[in-house]
Scaffold this motif. Structure first.
Motif, PDB file in Angstrom:
ATOM      1  N   ARG A 105       0.829  -1.196   0.000  1.00 18.98           N
ATOM      2  CA  ARG A 105       0.000   0.000   0.000  1.00 18.98           C
ATOM      3  C   ARG A 105       0.866   1.250   0.000  1.00 18.98           C
ATOM      4  O   ARG A 105       1.900   1.304   0.659  1.00 18.98           O
ATOM      5  CB  ARG A 105      -0.912   0.009   1.219  1.00 18.98           C
ATOM      6  CG  ARG A 105      -2.056  -0.999   1.135  1.00 18.98           C
ATOM      7  CD  ARG A 105      -3.083  -0.760   2.223  1.00 18.98           C
ATOM      8  NE  ARG A 105      -2.522  -0.944   3.552  1.00 18.98           N
ATOM      9  CZ  ARG A 105      -2.549  -0.029   4.500  1.00 18.98           C
ATOM     10  NH1 ARG A 105      -3.081   1.164   4.296  1.00 18.98           N
ATOM     11  NH2 ARG A 105      -2.030  -0.271   5.691  1.00 18.98           N
ATOM     12  N   GLU A 162      -9.850   4.435   0.132  1.00 19.87           N
ATOM     13  CA  GLU A 162      -8.716   4.443  -0.793  1.00 19.87           C
ATOM     14  C   GLU A 162      -7.389   4.313  -0.060  1.00 19.87           C
ATOM     15  O   GLU A 162      -6.458   3.680  -0.573  1.00 19.87           O
ATOM     16  CB  GLU A 162      -8.759   5.702  -1.656  1.00 19.87           C
ATOM     17  CG  GLU A 162      -9.909   5.682  -2.653  1.00 19.87           C
ATOM     18  CD  GLU A 162      -9.854   6.812  -3.665  1.00 19.87           C
ATOM     19  OE1 GLU A 162      -8.854   7.574  -3.661  1.00 19.87           O
ATOM     20  OE2 GLU A 162     -10.805   6.927  -4.462  1.00 19.87           O
ATOM     21  N   TYR A 215      -5.066   1.792  -2.143  1.00 18.37           N
ATOM     22  CA  TYR A 215      -4.144   2.386  -3.113  1.00 18.37           C
ATOM     23  C   TYR A 215      -2.764   1.753  -2.966  1.00 18.37           C
ATOM     24  O   TYR A 215      -2.166   1.801  -1.889  1.00 18.37           O
ATOM     25  CB  TYR A 215      -4.082   3.881  -2.861  1.00 18.37           C
ATOM     26  CG  TYR A 215      -3.353   4.713  -3.880  1.00 18.37           C
ATOM     27  CD1 TYR A 215      -3.463   4.481  -5.244  1.00 18.37           C
ATOM     28  CD2 TYR A 215      -2.569   5.791  -3.465  1.00 18.37           C
ATOM     29  CE1 TYR A 215      -2.808   5.284  -6.167  1.00 18.37           C
ATOM     30  CE2 TYR A 215      -1.914   6.600  -4.376  1.00 18.37           C
ATOM     31  CZ  TYR A 215      -2.034   6.336  -5.725  1.00 18.37           C
ATOM     32  OH  TYR A 215      -1.380   7.139  -6.627  1.00 18.37           O
ATOM     33  N   VAL A 245       2.450   3.389  -9.387  1.00 22.04           N
ATOM     34  CA  VAL A 245       1.233   3.025  -8.661  1.00 22.04           C
ATOM     35  C   VAL A 245       0.242   2.356  -9.601  1.00 22.04           C
ATOM     36  O   VAL A 245       0.268   2.569 -10.812  1.00 22.04           O
ATOM     37  CB  VAL A 245       0.575   4.253  -8.000  1.00 22.04           C
ATOM     38  CG1 VAL A 245       1.417   4.762  -6.849  1.00 22.04           C
ATOM     39  CG2 VAL A 245       0.317   5.352  -9.029  1.00 22.04           C
ATOM     40  N   LYS A 269      -3.261   2.290 -11.115  1.00 20.12           N
ATOM     41  CA  LYS A 269      -4.245   3.352 -11.338  1.00 20.12           C
ATOM     42  C   LYS A 269      -5.649   2.856 -11.025  1.00 20.12           C
ATOM     43  O   LYS A 269      -6.526   2.790 -11.874  1.00 20.12           O
ATOM     44  CB  LYS A 269      -4.161   3.869 -12.778  1.00 20.12           C
ATOM     45  CG  LYS A 269      -2.967   4.749 -13.059  1.00 20.12           C
ATOM     46  CD  LYS A 269      -3.002   6.015 -12.216  1.00 20.12           C
ATOM     47  CE  LYS A 269      -4.196   6.895 -12.557  1.00 20.12           C
ATOM     48  NZ  LYS A 269      -4.319   8.056 -11.599  1.00 20.12           N
ATOM     49  N   ASN A 273      -8.471   2.877  -7.382  1.00 20.33           N
ATOM     50  CA  ASN A 273      -8.692   3.301  -5.997  1.00 20.33           C
ATOM     51  C   ASN A 273      -7.847   4.533  -5.644  1.00 20.33           C
ATOM     52  O   ASN A 273      -7.236   4.597  -4.573  1.00 20.33           O
ATOM     53  CB  ASN A 273      -8.365   2.156  -5.029  1.00 20.33           C
ATOM     54  CG  ASN A 273      -9.082   0.870  -5.385  1.00 20.33           C
ATOM     55  OD1 ASN A 273     -10.301   0.834  -5.448  1.00 20.33           O
ATOM     56  ND2 ASN A 273      -8.321  -0.179  -5.641  1.00 20.33           N
ATOM     57  N   ASP A 274      -7.838   5.503  -6.555  1.00 11.91           N
ATOM     58  CA  ASP A 274      -6.924   6.643  -6.397  1.00 11.91           C
ATOM     59  C   ASP A 274      -7.573   7.998  -6.618  1.00 11.91           C
ATOM     60  O   ASP A 274      -6.874   9.013  -6.649  1.00 11.91           O
ATOM     61  CB  ASP A 274      -5.743   6.496  -7.362  1.00 11.91           C
ATOM     62  CG  ASP A 274      -6.164   6.480  -8.828  1.00 11.91           C
ATOM     63  OD1 ASP A 274      -7.376   6.428  -9.114  1.00 11.91           O
ATOM     64  OD2 ASP A 274      -5.273   6.499  -9.696  1.00 11.91           O
ATOM     65  N   ASP A 328      -5.827  11.217  -5.432  1.00  9.10           N
ATOM     66  CA  ASP A 328      -5.284  12.134  -6.432  1.00  9.10           C
ATOM     67  C   ASP A 328      -5.663  13.572  -6.083  1.00  9.10           C
ATOM     68  O   ASP A 328      -4.835  14.487  -6.168  1.00  9.10           O
ATOM     69  CB  ASP A 328      -5.802  11.782  -7.829  1.00  9.10           C
ATOM     70  CG  ASP A 328      -5.033  10.651  -8.476  1.00  9.10           C
ATOM     71  OD1 ASP A 328      -4.040  10.164  -7.893  1.00  9.10           O
ATOM     72  OD2 ASP A 328      -5.434  10.220  -9.586  1.00  9.10           O
TER      73      ASP A 328
END
Length: 209
Positions: A16, A155, A159, A170, A172, A174-175, A179
């Motif tokens: 994570r 998240e 993430y 990372v 892309k 659960n962001d 973000d």
């Protein structure tokens, strides 16, 4: 990144992204005079659109509430104008300084500008530097999250780094809220930190309590 840049260990990013996040980083809404208000936004069509309301005071910030709409999950894709009306309702009662928005969301940015109510900043979208600075701000207590921000907490638990990538990258997924959090940190909070101490203009510098 914390182990690599703060502790000086050379390790590969895995697991994570914010695996240190705990309940101590959840805050009650602070009271007092002199706060500034910002909204950060991650924009999607089928992917979720997110608004985060930030209360900033003396270089520290609390994410007080969130807006989250997924066109894919609800089977209802909203137009820019519908999202703008949601944004106005979300901001109602707050004197918002800026909307900090996903730099790829050109049409929604233009929609906001056309209405003339909110000033817009294009977000700094440096992913790896942004993750590093966001992690430092969370660890130092510079940013906290109100308990109502449940999509953010979801998240934080999901993430993750792409363990199969040849370089730090990372996944892309659960962001979307995270973000928007990163946009706020890199575009607004970083400026405040640099005013306190110019050496903090570099996002790789450790932030202290």
């Amino acid at each position: 990144f914390y182990r690599r840049y703060i502790l000086g260990e050379w390790v590969q990013a895995e697991g994570r992204v914010y695996d240190f996040f705990t309940a101590d980083m959840v805050a009650e809404v602070p009271k007092g005079e002199g706060a500034e208000w910002y909204i950060s936004c991650d924009y999607g069509t089928q992917n979720p659109t997110v608004f985060c309301l930030w209360r900033m005071d003396k270089g520290r910030a609390v994410m007080e509430k969130e807006y989250y709409h997924s066109g894919r999950a609800t089977n209802r894709q909203k137009t820019d104008e519908e999202y703008y009306q949601d944004l106005e309702r979300f901001a109602d009662g707050y004197n918002v300084e800026r909307i900090v928005i996903d730099p790829s969301a050109a049409s929604f940015s233009e929609c906001i500008r056309r209405h003339g109510k909110f000033a817009v900043w294009k977000a700094n979208n440096d992913v790896l530097d942004g993750i590093r600075l966001t992690a430092a701000c969370i660890k130092s207590g510079r940013i906290k999250f109100h308990e109502s921000c449940t999509h953010a907490f979801d998240e934080f638990g999901l993430y993750s780094w792409d363990k199969d990538a040849a370089e730090d990258k990372v996944i892309k997924e659960n962001d979307h809220v995270l973000d928007a959090v990163r946009y706020f940190v890199m575009t607004v909070l970083r400026r405040e930190i640099a005013v306190e101490n110019p050496m903090y203009a570099s996002s790789s510098v450790k932030l202290r309590r």
